[in-house]
Design a protein around this motif. Structure first.
Motif, PDB file in Angstrom:
ATOM      1  N   GLY A 123     -46.940  48.061  21.935  1.00 56.33           N
ATOM      2  CA  GLY A 123     -48.051  47.717  22.816  1.00 56.33           C
ATOM      3  C   GLY A 123     -48.463  46.271  22.643  1.00 56.33           C
ATOM      4  N   THR A 124     -47.510  45.410  22.343  1.00 56.12           N
ATOM      5  CA  THR A 124     -47.786  43.991  22.078  1.00 56.12           C
ATOM      6  C   THR A 124     -47.827  43.217  23.399  1.00 56.12           C
ATOM      7  OG1 THR A 124     -45.429  43.790  21.562  1.00 56.12           O
ATOM      8  CG2 THR A 124     -46.937  43.959  19.712  1.00 56.12           C
ATOM      9  N   HIS A 125     -48.762  43.612  24.241  1.00 55.59           N
ATOM     10  CA  HIS A 125     -48.781  43.198  25.647  1.00 55.59           C
ATOM     11  C   HIS A 125     -49.418  41.837  25.895  1.00 55.59           C
ATOM     12  CE1 HIS A 125     -52.974  45.312  26.308  1.00 55.59           C
ATOM     13  NE2 HIS A 125     -52.868  44.744  25.113  1.00 55.59           N
ATOM     14  N   HIS A 126     -49.944  41.186  24.855  1.00 52.94           N
ATOM     15  CA  HIS A 126     -50.505  39.844  25.046  1.00 52.94           C
ATOM     16  C   HIS A 126     -49.468  38.744  24.870  1.00 52.94           C
ATOM     17  CE1 HIS A 126     -54.376  41.625  25.371  1.00 52.94           C
ATOM     18  NE2 HIS A 126     -54.450  41.983  24.109  1.00 52.94           N
ATOM     19  N   ALA A 127     -48.276  39.084  24.420  1.00 50.39           N
ATOM     20  CA  ALA A 127     -47.210  38.082  24.290  1.00 50.39           C
ATOM     21  C   ALA A 127     -46.600  37.818  25.658  1.00 50.39           C
ATOM     22  CB  ALA A 127     -46.146  38.564  23.316  1.00 50.39           C
ATOM     23  N   GLY A 128     -46.680  36.567  26.113  1.00 51.25           N
ATOM     24  CA  GLY A 128     -46.077  36.180  27.377  1.00 51.25           C
ATOM     25  C   GLY A 128     -44.691  35.626  27.171  1.00 51.25           C
ATOM     26  N   SER A 129     -44.117  35.099  28.224  1.00 45.51           N
ATOM     27  CA  SER A 129     -42.745  34.599  28.130  1.00 45.51           C
ATOM     28  C   SER A 129     -42.628  33.452  27.135  1.00 45.51           C
ATOM     29  CB  SER A 129     -42.248  34.151  29.508  1.00 45.51           C
ATOM     30  OG  SER A 129     -43.064  33.097  30.015  1.00 45.51           O
ATOM     31  N   ASN A 130     -43.672  32.630  27.022  1.00 43.28           N
ATOM     32  CA  ASN A 130     -43.589  31.469  26.121  1.00 43.28           C
ATOM     33  C   ASN A 130     -44.822  31.301  25.253  1.00 43.28           C
ATOM     34  OD1 ASN A 130     -45.442  30.615  27.997  1.00 43.28           O
ATOM     35  ND2 ASN A 130     -44.374  28.732  28.561  1.00 43.28           N
ATOM     36  N   TRP A 131     -45.501  32.387  24.955  1.00 40.33           N
ATOM     37  CA  TRP A 131     -46.649  32.312  24.040  1.00 40.33           C
ATOM     38  C   TRP A 131     -46.853  33.647  23.333  1.00 40.33           C
ATOM     39  CZ3 TRP A 131     -48.071  33.226  29.283  1.00 40.33           C
ATOM     40  CH2 TRP A 131     -48.868  34.360  29.504  1.00 40.33           C
ATOM     41  N   GLY A 132     -47.481  33.557  22.163  1.00 38.14           N
ATOM     42  CA  GLY A 132     -47.998  34.715  21.466  1.00 38.14           C
ATOM     43  C   GLY A 132     -49.514  34.636  21.479  1.00 38.14           C
ATOM     44  N   VAL A 156     -40.665  58.730  29.972  1.00 37.80           N
ATOM     45  CA  VAL A 156     -41.740  57.824  29.579  1.00 37.80           C
ATOM     46  C   VAL A 156     -41.622  57.453  28.104  1.00 37.80           C
ATOM     47  CG1 VAL A 156     -43.320  59.806  29.231  1.00 37.80           C
ATOM     48  CG2 VAL A 156     -44.252  57.489  29.478  1.00 37.80           C
ATOM     49  N   GLN A 157     -41.723  56.174  27.839  1.00 39.95           N
ATOM     50  CA  GLN A 157     -41.814  55.663  26.463  1.00 39.95           C
ATOM     51  C   GLN A 157     -43.264  55.262  26.223  1.00 39.95           C
ATOM     52  OE1 GLN A 157     -42.568  52.368  25.292  1.00 39.95           O
ATOM     53  NE2 GLN A 157     -42.353  53.038  23.180  1.00 39.95           N
ATOM     54  N   VAL A 158     -43.828  55.688  25.093  1.00 36.75           N
ATOM     55  CA  VAL A 158     -45.243  55.471  24.790  1.00 36.75           C
ATOM     56  C   VAL A 158     -45.377  54.567  23.571  1.00 36.75           C
ATOM     57  CG1 VAL A 158     -47.473  56.584  24.379  1.00 36.75           C
ATOM     58  CG2 VAL A 158     -45.673  57.830  25.610  1.00 36.75           C
ATOM     59  N   SER A 159     -46.085  53.445  23.733  1.00 45.50           N
ATOM     60  CA  SER A 159     -46.449  52.575  22.603  1.00 45.50           C
ATOM     61  C   SER A 159     -47.938  52.681  22.378  1.00 45.50           C
ATOM     62  CB  SER A 159     -46.048  51.124  22.875  1.00 45.50           C
ATOM     63  OG  SER A 159     -44.642  50.957  22.816  1.00 45.50           O
ATOM     64  N   MET A 160     -48.365  52.596  21.110  1.00 44.62           N
ATOM     65  CA  MET A 160     -49.728  52.969  20.751  1.00 44.62           C
ATOM     66  C   MET A 160     -50.793  51.953  21.124  1.00 44.62           C
ATOM     67  SD  MET A 160     -49.714  56.014  19.597  1.00 44.62           S
ATOM     68  CE  MET A 160     -48.446  56.279  20.860  1.00 44.62           C
ATOM     69  N   GLY A 161     -50.501  50.665  21.056  1.00 48.96           N
ATOM     70  CA  GLY A 161     -51.516  49.677  21.421  1.00 48.96           C
ATOM     71  C   GLY A 161     -52.663  49.614  20.432  1.00 48.96           C
ATOM     72  N   GLY A 162     -53.846  49.170  20.929  1.00 53.97           N
ATOM     73  CA  GLY A 162     -54.961  48.834  20.055  1.00 53.97           C
ATOM     74  C   GLY A 162     -55.811  50.020  19.644  1.00 53.97           C
ATOM     75  N   GLY A 163     -56.593  49.787  18.611  1.00 54.70           N
ATOM     76  CA  GLY A 163     -57.551  50.753  18.082  1.00 54.70           C
ATOM     77  C   GLY A 163     -58.262  50.122  16.903  1.00 54.70           C
ATOM     78  N   TYR A 164     -59.585  49.876  17.047  1.00 56.68           N
ATOM     79  CA  TYR A 164     -60.297  49.080  16.040  1.00 56.68           C
ATOM     80  C   TYR A 164     -61.645  49.686  15.691  1.00 56.68           C
ATOM     81  CZ  TYR A 164     -56.810  46.004  18.073  1.00 56.68           C
ATOM     82  OH  TYR A 164     -55.625  45.498  18.565  1.00 56.68           O
ATOM     83  N   ASN A 167     -43.213  40.826  23.195  1.00 56.78           N
ATOM     84  CA  ASN A 167     -43.749  41.885  24.045  1.00 56.78           C
ATOM     85  C   ASN A 167     -42.766  43.058  24.068  1.00 56.78           C
ATOM     86  OD1 ASN A 167     -44.526  43.453  26.369  1.00 56.78           O
ATOM     87  ND2 ASN A 167     -45.777  41.706  27.010  1.00 56.78           N
ATOM     88  N   ASP A 168     -43.063  44.094  23.294  1.00 60.50           N
ATOM     89  CA  ASP A 168     -42.077  45.160  23.086  1.00 60.50           C
ATOM     90  C   ASP A 168     -41.726  45.915  24.365  1.00 60.50           C
ATOM     91  OD1 ASP A 168     -44.797  46.400  22.696  1.00 60.50           O
ATOM     92  OD2 ASP A 168     -43.626  48.226  22.405  1.00 60.50           O
ATOM     93  N   GLN A 169     -42.722  46.257  25.192  1.00 65.13           N
ATOM     94  CA  GLN A 169     -42.405  47.033  26.391  1.00 65.13           C
ATOM     95  C   GLN A 169     -41.735  46.167  27.458  1.00 65.13           C
ATOM     96  OE1 GLN A 169     -46.062  49.278  27.251  1.00 65.13           O
ATOM     97  NE2 GLN A 169     -45.139  51.032  26.221  1.00 65.13           N
ATOM     98  N   ALA A 170     -42.098  44.895  27.523  1.00 65.04           N
ATOM     99  CA  ALA A 170     -41.400  43.993  28.445  1.00 65.04           C
ATOM    100  C   ALA A 170     -39.935  43.834  28.017  1.00 65.04           C
ATOM    101  CB  ALA A 170     -42.091  42.634  28.490  1.00 65.04           C
ATOM    102  N   ILE A 171     -39.720  43.650  26.729  1.00 67.22           N
ATOM    103  CA  ILE A 171     -38.349  43.518  26.218  1.00 67.22           C
ATOM    104  C   ILE A 171     -37.540  44.773  26.534  1.00 67.22           C
ATOM    105  CG2 ILE A 171     -37.005  43.470  24.070  1.00 67.22           C
ATOM    106  CD1 ILE A 171     -39.112  41.469  22.993  1.00 67.22           C
ATOM    107  N   ALA A 172     -38.139  45.935  26.310  1.00 66.90           N
ATOM    108  CA  ALA A 172     -37.426  47.186  26.572  1.00 66.90           C
ATOM    109  C   ALA A 172     -37.174  47.386  28.068  1.00 66.90           C
ATOM    110  CB  ALA A 172     -38.203  48.358  25.991  1.00 66.90           C
ATOM    111  N   ALA A 173     -38.147  47.025  28.904  1.00 66.09           N
ATOM    112  CA  ALA A 173     -37.969  47.160  30.352  1.00 66.09           C
ATOM    113  C   ALA A 173     -36.821  46.283  30.839  1.00 66.09           C
ATOM    114  CB  ALA A 173     -39.268  46.812  31.074  1.00 66.09           C
ATOM    115  N   ASN A 174     -36.789  45.046  30.378  1.00 66.46           N
ATOM    116  CA  ASN A 174     -35.697  44.155  30.785  1.00 66.46           C
ATOM    117  C   ASN A 174     -34.353  44.620  30.233  1.00 66.46           C
ATOM    118  OD1 ASN A 174     -36.672  42.138  32.568  1.00 66.46           O
ATOM    119  ND2 ASN A 174     -37.764  41.150  30.888  1.00 66.46           N
ATOM    120  N   TYR A 175     -34.378  45.219  29.051  1.00 64.26           N
ATOM    121  CA  TYR A 175     -33.136  45.780  28.505  1.00 64.26           C
ATOM    122  C   TYR A 175     -32.608  46.882  29.423  1.00 64.26           C
ATOM    123  CZ  TYR A 175     -29.875  48.307  25.576  1.00 64.26           C
ATOM    124  OH  TYR A 175     -28.743  48.934  25.108  1.00 64.26           O
TER     125      TYR A 175
END
Length: 299
Positions: free
Chosen positions: A117-126, A268-276, A133-141
């Motif tokens: 759920g590392t969805h704040h990582a863009g193409s050229n930034w963290g 469906v692939q599920v990533s956990m994301g945030g929880g604080y 970005n794990d789900q973006a990487i997996a989607a493109n894979y």
């Protein structure tokens, strides 16, 4: 058999001040094993994602600075902690775990990543504790390997999936849907294919109503695979959230999404994301509920 990505690095890679919320990555599988919801055979430890696969989603210059540990201090501050080799290894294993989970989901209907759920990582930034970005990487894979042709990303973390939106802004084969707090991080939003911005203090009934109204609309994209980001920072107890969902509301959210996938034959692939939440038990219970609901629906 439903598979769940987990690795010991998920739990203990961060500087001391950041470790509390990361403990959940050890406690979640421990709790599921203790309750007999899963067995050790459900868990797998991912390897490192390859550079070639990373570069399907992230710019070469950014990746090289991560790989060589030369990311400028200003960019490291944007991420939220100093870059080091162990942290990078963690993110590379998380990304591969999401890829492996997507492949398992195609065979079994559903798979999970205890982290991700590392969805704040863009193409050229963290940003926001996210490097890759794990789900973006997996989607493109999946797209690159011909394992999916049209992908839907459902992001219900309390924070907008800004990195995911940016990566897929010009990619018609991926539909990004983010339902998130309007006045919450990131304060500069990107444009998803569909954004629903929520007011502070939103409770179960209105959240679930908006979600139920929206899910059928997503079928217009004609997806053949779904990535679901199931952050539990929507809870009223969450110190970074600003929404006011109960644990039961969070469970109902997951049930609606996962039943939608099952009803429409969408793996469906599920990533956990945030929880604080200040009480770690609230975080672990809410995340474990996601696993239990998914197993109940798909097994």
């Amino acid at each position: 058999m439903v598979k769940i990505a987990w690795h010991h690095l998920f739990a203990h890679p961060l500087p001391e001040g950041h470790r509390f919320p990361m403990i959940k990555y050890e406690l979640i599988p421990g709790q599921l094993l203790y309750e007999g919801v899963i067995s050790a055979s459900n868990l797998f430890a991912p390897e490192l994602v390859s550079e070639a696969v990373i570069l399907l989603s992230h710019d070469p210059g950014y990746w090289e600075q991560l790989r060589d540990l030369t990311l400028p201090a200003r960019e490291q501050r944007r991420i939220g902690f100093p870059l080091n080799a162990q942290l990078l290894e963690r993110e590379m294993r998380i990304a591969q775990g999401t890829i492996d989970g997507a492949i398992y989901a195609k065979a079994n209907g559903i798979a999970f990543n205890v982290a991700g759920g590392t969805h704040h990582a863009g193409s050229n930034w963290g940003e926001g504790f996210c490097l890759l970005n794990d789900q973006a990487i997996a989607a493109n894979y999946l797209l690159n390997a011909g394992l999916a042709s049209r992908i839907l990303i459902i992001d219900l973390d309390v924070h907008q999936g800004n990195g995911t939106a940016e990566i897929f802004y010009n990619e018609d084969r991926v539909f990004t849907f983010s339902m998130h707090g309007d006045k919450n991080f990131p304060f500069r939003k990107e444009r998803s294919d569909l954004d629903i911005a929520l007011e502070d203090g939103l409770t179960d009934e209105r959240f679930l109503m908006k979600l139920e109204e929206t899910l059928p609309l997503l079928l217009a994209h004609q997806p053949d695979f779904v990535f679901y980001l199931s952050g539990v920072d929507v809870l009223e107890s969450d110190k970074l959230g600003k929404l006011a969902l109960s644990k039961e509301g969070c469970k109902a959210r997951d049930r609606k999404v996962l039943q939608f996938c099952k009803d429409h034959n969408l793996p469906v692939q599920v990533s956990m994301g945030g929880g604080y939440s200040p009480n770690i038990k609230d975080i672990v219970d809410a995340h474990c509920n996601t696993f239990k609901i998914g197993l109940d629906i798909f097994e």
